[in-house]
Scaffold this active site. Structure first.
Site: not given
Ligand code: SPV
Ligand code: MG
Length: 292
Positions: A45, A84, A117, A156, A187
């Site tokens: 992210l 990912d 994704k 994950r 998660h």
């Molecule tokens: C990220 O930090 O990219 C993650 C965690 O995969 S989340 O944003 O919660 O999916």
């Molecule tokens: Mg991520």
């Protein structure tokens, strides 16, 4: 100092609870290390956000790899890359593992969704999950490819994100363990840790469990420790902190048409030089440049 891969494996298997903080470039990675963290989360992210693109594999995997190389070069603690879905099928995963090892990345996390994704916090219930056997093939391919025995593959599980429930989450975690994963990341996007704790209550296996408590941020870390969680990832907080700091600073400079209001609030230019280790270059110049 132990290899970064070995350091990461020790974090996973410390028997207690450990913490990673997000970084998204060389500078933020160095700041995580200086703060005293023992490892870094290379957040998909935040790396994509730093590039100004979405968390939908809009950045190519080699662009992510380039960022990882800067982060790894800037630090001496291990990095867990959020890879990912592995950016393709088992074959793409094989090449990814090879390249991560070459660039000093200690571990990777792959998630059981489909390429390209979407971030788990965007319409999570509508996201398709990967076929379990296909995903197990990716885990096996990664484990068969790694040259360093301590390189770790974190699998994950997104079943709670998509609303498929505990049974499906446990079925998947169990399959990924049997496929050779070194840890399970479970998660959740719930505002409390309830479903994570329920998962931990059922998960009686030996594999370490990793969590990302972005939405259940109010849960005290002792609760995670008591539940048997091995690794907690603070997933996006340097990116969010820098967004707020940049927004305030940009607005103020624009409004004031002057720097005097912000000067005391922000890092000095000297601090940038220190974080870049400018001193080392000055010493090297003394040593290697001809004296005049
Ligand atoms: C990220 O930090 O990219 C993650 C965690 O995969 S989340 O944003 O919660 O999916
Ligand atoms: Mg991520």
């Amino acid at each position: 100092m132990a290899r970064k891969t070995t350091q990461f494996r020790q974090l996973l298997n410390s028997g207690g609870i450990e913490f990673l903080l997000e970084a998204h470039d060389g500078m933020s990675a160095r700041i995580v290390e200086e703060a005293g963290f023992k490892g870094i989360w290379g957040s998909g992210l935040c790396i994509s956000a730093a590039m100004g693109v979405r968390d939908n594999n809009e950045a190519s995997w080699t662009q992510v790899l380039e960022v990882m190389e800067f982060m790894s070069d800037a630090t001496s603690i291990p990095i867990l890359l959020d890879a990912d879905t592995g950016y393709g099928n088992f074959n793409n995963v094989r090449r990814l593992v090879k390249k991560l090892e070459q660039r000093g990345v200690a571990a990777m996390c792959i998630e059981d969704k489909l390429f390209p994704k979407t971030n788990s916090f965007i319409k999570g219930e509508t996201q398709p999950l990967a076929d379990v056997d296909e995903f197990c093939g990716k885990i096996k391919a990664a484990k068969d490819t790694q040259a360093d025995a301590d390189f770790c593959v974190v699998a994950r599980v997104e079943a709670l994100i998509t609303g498929q429930g505990q049974d499906e989450a446990l079925r998947r975690a169990d399959a990924y363990q049997r496929a050779g994963a070194d840890a399970i990341l479970i998660h959740s996007k719930k505002p409390t840790a309830e479903e994570i704790l329920a998962f931990m209550g059922e998960w009686r296996d030996t594999l370490p469990v990793v969590i990302v408590p972005t939405t259940y941020f109010n849960t005290p870390p002792e609760v995670f420790a008591q539940a048997g969680i091995s690794l907690v990832i603070w997933g996006n907080h340097l990116m969010r902190a820098s967004i707020t700091a940049m927004q305030l600073t940009a607005a103020r400079i624009n409004r004031d048409r002057s720097l005097s209001g912000v000067e005391q609030e922000i890092a000095t230019v000297k601090e940038i030089f220190r974080l870049q280790n400018a001193q080392e270059l000055a010493q090297a110049e003394e040593r290697y440049l001809p004296a005049h």
